[in-house]
Motif scaffolding. Structure first.
Motif, PDB file in Angstrom:
ATOM      1  N   GLN A 217       0.854  -1.184   0.000  1.00 58.60           N
ATOM      2  CA  GLN A 217       0.000   0.000   0.000  1.00 58.60           C
ATOM      3  C   GLN A 217       0.890   1.234   0.000  1.00 58.60           C
ATOM      4  O   GLN A 217       1.910   1.258   0.681  1.00 58.60           O
ATOM      5  N   PRO A 218       0.478   2.258  -0.718  1.00 60.56           N
ATOM      6  CA  PRO A 218       1.279   3.483  -0.672  1.00 60.56           C
ATOM      7  C   PRO A 218       1.301   4.024   0.761  1.00 60.56           C
ATOM      8  O   PRO A 218       0.325   3.927   1.490  1.00 60.56           O
ATOM      9  N   GLY A 219       2.430   4.561   1.152  1.00 63.59           N
ATOM     10  CA  GLY A 219       2.522   5.174   2.475  1.00 63.59           C
ATOM     11  C   GLY A 219       2.691   4.182   3.602  1.00 63.59           C
ATOM     12  O   GLY A 219       2.589   4.544   4.776  1.00 63.59           O
ATOM     13  N   ALA A 220       2.953   2.906   3.262  1.00 62.65           N
ATOM     14  CA  ALA A 220       3.062   1.900   4.321  1.00 62.65           C
ATOM     15  C   ALA A 220       4.203   2.231   5.288  1.00 62.65           C
ATOM     16  O   ALA A 220       4.055   2.079   6.504  1.00 62.65           O
ATOM     17  N   GLN A 221       5.319   2.684   4.745  1.00 63.80           N
ATOM     18  CA  GLN A 221       6.456   2.986   5.614  1.00 63.80           C
ATOM     19  C   GLN A 221       6.096   4.085   6.618  1.00 63.80           C
ATOM     20  O   GLN A 221       6.357   3.955   7.813  1.00 63.80           O
ATOM     21  N   GLU A 222       5.477   5.133   6.101  1.00 63.50           N
ATOM     22  CA  GLU A 222       5.098   6.242   6.981  1.00 63.50           C
ATOM     23  C   GLU A 222       4.101   5.776   8.035  1.00 63.50           C
ATOM     24  O   GLU A 222       4.208   6.137   9.209  1.00 63.50           O
ATOM     25  N   ARG A 223       3.133   4.948   7.621  1.00 61.25           N
ATOM     26  CA  ARG A 223       2.149   4.456   8.592  1.00 61.25           C
ATOM     27  C   ARG A 223       2.801   3.579   9.648  1.00 61.25           C
ATOM     28  O   ARG A 223       2.413   3.598  10.815  1.00 61.25           O
ATOM     29  N   LEU A 224       3.793   2.794   9.234  1.00 61.78           N
ATOM     30  CA  LEU A 224       4.505   1.949  10.200  1.00 61.78           C
ATOM     31  C   LEU A 224       5.228   2.813  11.241  1.00 61.78           C
ATOM     32  O   LEU A 224       5.235   2.495  12.434  1.00 61.78           O
ATOM     33  N   VAL A 225       5.833   3.899  10.784  1.00 67.21           N
ATOM     34  CA  VAL A 225       6.539   4.786  11.723  1.00 67.21           C
ATOM     35  C   VAL A 225       5.562   5.388  12.720  1.00 67.21           C
ATOM     36  O   VAL A 225       5.796   5.374  13.937  1.00 67.21           O
ATOM     37  N   VAL A 226       4.441   5.898  12.215  1.00 68.35           N
ATOM     38  CA  VAL A 226       3.435   6.507  13.101  1.00 68.35           C
ATOM     39  C   VAL A 226       2.894   5.475  14.077  1.00 68.35           C
ATOM     40  O   VAL A 226       2.789   5.733  15.293  1.00 68.35           O
ATOM     41  N   ALA A 227       2.599   4.273  13.579  1.00 71.40           N
ATOM     42  CA  ALA A 227       2.059   3.214  14.443  1.00 71.40           C
ATOM     43  C   ALA A 227       3.062   2.844  15.534  1.00 71.40           C
ATOM     44  O   ALA A 227       2.701   2.680  16.706  1.00 71.40           O
ATOM     45  N   ALA A 228       4.331   2.732  15.146  1.00 76.52           N
ATOM     46  CA  ALA A 228       5.362   2.347  16.119  1.00 76.52           C
ATOM     47  C   ALA A 228       5.505   3.409  17.205  1.00 76.52           C
ATOM     48  O   ALA A 228       5.529   3.100  18.402  1.00 76.52           O
TER      49      ALA A 228
ATOM     50  N   VAL B 182      -0.791  -3.457   7.940  1.00 70.57           N
ATOM     51  CA  VAL B 182       0.008  -4.237   6.983  1.00 70.57           C
ATOM     52  C   VAL B 182       0.409  -5.556   7.627  1.00 70.57           C
ATOM     53  O   VAL B 182       0.230  -5.762   8.833  1.00 70.57           O
ATOM     54  N   THR B 183       0.983  -6.446   6.819  1.00 73.71           N
ATOM     55  CA  THR B 183       1.432  -7.732   7.366  1.00 73.71           C
ATOM     56  C   THR B 183       2.817  -7.578   7.991  1.00 73.71           C
ATOM     57  O   THR B 183       3.526  -6.604   7.736  1.00 73.71           O
ATOM     58  N   ARG B 184       3.176  -8.580   8.799  1.00 74.77           N
ATOM     59  CA  ARG B 184       4.498  -8.614   9.409  1.00 74.77           C
ATOM     60  C   ARG B 184       5.595  -8.607   8.336  1.00 74.77           C
ATOM     61  O   ARG B 184       6.635  -7.973   8.504  1.00 74.77           O
ATOM     62  N   SER B 185       5.323  -9.340   7.242  1.00 77.67           N
ATOM     63  CA  SER B 185       6.375  -9.399   6.220  1.00 77.67           C
ATOM     64  C   SER B 185       6.534  -8.054   5.511  1.00 77.67           C
ATOM     65  O   SER B 185       7.624  -7.719   5.051  1.00 77.67           O
ATOM     66  N   THR B 186       5.447  -7.272   5.456  1.00 75.73           N
ATOM     67  CA  THR B 186       5.584  -5.922   4.909  1.00 75.73           C
ATOM     68  C   THR B 186       6.480  -5.090   5.816  1.00 75.73           C
ATOM     69  O   THR B 186       7.341  -4.337   5.340  1.00 75.73           O
ATOM     70  N   PHE B 187       6.276  -5.241   7.144  1.00 80.81           N
ATOM     71  CA  PHE B 187       7.138  -4.526   8.096  1.00 80.81           C
ATOM     72  C   PHE B 187       8.608  -4.792   7.773  1.00 80.81           C
ATOM     73  O   PHE B 187       9.413  -3.868   7.673  1.00 80.81           O
ATOM     74  N   PHE B 188       8.920  -6.092   7.568  1.00 80.49           N
ATOM     75  CA  PHE B 188      10.329  -6.452   7.367  1.00 80.49           C
ATOM     76  C   PHE B 188      10.854  -6.086   5.981  1.00 80.49           C
ATOM     77  O   PHE B 188      12.052  -6.211   5.729  1.00 80.49           O
ATOM     78  N   ARG B 189       9.964  -5.657   5.092  1.00 85.90           N
ATOM     79  CA  ARG B 189      10.470  -5.107   3.832  1.00 85.90           C
ATOM     80  C   ARG B 189      11.045  -3.716   4.053  1.00 85.90           C
ATOM     81  O   ARG B 189      11.889  -3.255   3.292  1.00 85.90           O
ATOM     82  N   TYR B 190      10.588  -3.037   5.110  1.00 91.63           N
ATOM     83  CA  TYR B 190      11.044  -1.674   5.359  1.00 91.63           C
ATOM     84  C   TYR B 190      12.093  -1.569   6.471  1.00 91.63           C
ATOM     85  O   TYR B 190      12.963  -0.708   6.439  1.00 91.63           O
TER      86      TYR B 190
ATOM     87  N   THR C  31       6.284  -3.477  23.139  1.00 94.48           N
ATOM     88  CA  THR C  31       5.695  -3.431  21.800  1.00 94.48           C
ATOM     89  C   THR C  31       6.362  -4.430  20.869  1.00 94.48           C
ATOM     90  O   THR C  31       7.595  -4.512  20.821  1.00 94.48           O
ATOM     91  N   THR C  32       5.536  -5.199  20.146  1.00 95.62           N
ATOM     92  CA  THR C  32       6.086  -6.180  19.201  1.00 95.62           C
ATOM     93  C   THR C  32       5.928  -5.697  17.759  1.00 95.62           C
ATOM     94  O   THR C  32       5.097  -4.826  17.467  1.00 95.62           O
ATOM     95  N   VAL C  33       6.719  -6.286  16.884  1.00 97.10           N
ATOM     96  CA  VAL C  33       6.624  -5.990  15.462  1.00 97.10           C
ATOM     97  C   VAL C  33       5.215  -6.309  14.955  1.00 97.10           C
ATOM     98  O   VAL C  33       4.633  -5.555  14.155  1.00 97.10           O
ATOM     99  N   ALA C  34       4.646  -7.423  15.434  1.00 96.60           N
ATOM    100  CA  ALA C  34       3.305  -7.824  14.997  1.00 96.60           C
ATOM    101  C   ALA C  34       2.275  -6.739  15.344  1.00 96.60           C
ATOM    102  O   ALA C  34       1.391  -6.430  14.538  1.00 96.60           O
ATOM    103  N   GLU C  35       2.399  -6.162  16.526  1.00 97.72           N
ATOM    104  CA  GLU C  35       1.472  -5.098  16.915  1.00 97.72           C
ATOM    105  C   GLU C  35       1.629  -3.850  16.042  1.00 97.72           C
ATOM    106  O   GLU C  35       0.650  -3.205  15.673  1.00 97.72           O
TER     107      GLU C  35
END
Lengths: 192, 192
Positions: free
Chosen positions: B5-16, B39-47, B28-32
């Motif tokens: 999804q566009p903006g996934a990286q930015e959303r991950l930062v805000v969520a974290a 996004v999925t866990r594997s999307t997290f690990f792409r970034y 806090t876990t990566v899954a959370e």
């Protein structure tokens, strides 16, 4: 093994740095460090919370000495003259063992991201101690912030030159740190 | 969940940052983080390689932009004028999300020694990038070293003021970073 021996902390630092250099930081255990230093594991934990803390042994002492030197500088001293007084006082605590350790310490830190982080945090701690001491003298921000950063740079640059210099150079760290501070003062005039 | 999804990286930062603030970094876990960002866990690990790296997202981009700005400053620019050009260029990459994140980011870092260390290392990385770019322009050491440290201080101080300032202030980061650099330049003249 004796339960307590004079110089145990210093021996632990030397043993740790040697082992980090020989076999890497990750591969080295607390038990190995203790054995090399000739003390028990529990003696290790009287001095350090974990193997990483060995690398920043003395941070609290250095912070205190830097702050004391700054606090006790003559009343009319400029911010950098006060920093120089702090560097002189802290340098007096650095002896031949600290000097000999320099190149191996540098190599161990360069080889481990974890140690680089801890080292970076140590430098922030030293800068904060100097900044607080300068603020207590009435030096306003951002001058206090900047003078403290110059102090850390001078300490690092002076230490590098001292520990990498000729082995027959009998001078202590102080003249190297003060020379580095003077260079930075001159450089500050050429920033534009 | 979409695989990309566009903006996934930015959303991950805000969520974290939100989760670190709400429940602490350690808890806090990566899954959370991934779930909160949708996004999925594997999307997290792409970034990001781990949850800690989320906090220094953009370090590589900032380093590149600071260096590019310095490299492209006019030939006759002083070291600090070149640093100002670097700050301007890097500031342009910082948008409203970066600004809103500021206070929560600061709180999360203040609450975790692990994040403080990673943040300290990030600042060293930014300083190194600027120092190398200044050296490439022919600025000698320690002037390049000092100018780079001033650049990092200005970026940090400017970012703090920008992100903690009035919400109706429509200006970007650049004027705040440049004002902070100018203050440091003035302070450098009062070091004594």
């Amino acid at each position: 093994m004796a339960r307590w021996q004079p110089g145990a902390q210093e021996r632990l630092v030397v043993a740790a740095v040697d082992l980090f250099t020989e076999q890497g930081y990750d591969a080295t255990t607390v038990a190995e460090i203790a054995a090399r230093a000739g003390v028990t594991r529990s003696t290790f934990f009287r001095y350090f919370s974990d193997k990483r803390e060995v690398l920043v042994a003395g941070q609290a002492t250095l912070s205190r000495l830097l702050a004391e030197g700054i606090a006790q500088a003559p009343q009319g001293a400029s911010p950098l003259e006060a920093v120089a007084a702090g560097l002189e006082r802290a340098s007096a605590a650095m002896g031949p063992v600290n000097r000999d350790l320099g190149p191996r310490l540098k190599a161990a830190i360069a080889a481990s991201a974890e140690l680089q982080e801890r080292d970076a945090l140590k430098n922030i701690g030293l800068a904060d101690a100097m900044r607080d001491a300068l603020s207590a003298r009435g030096v306003p921000d951002p001058t206090a912030h900047l003078a403290a950063e110059l102090g850390v740079l001078a300490f690092k640059r002076g230490y590098a030159r001292w520990s990498e210099g000729e082995r027959d150079d009998a001078t202590g760290l102080a003249p190297h740190a003060l020379a580095a501070l003077e260079e930075l003062r001159t450089a500050a005039g050429t920033l534009g």
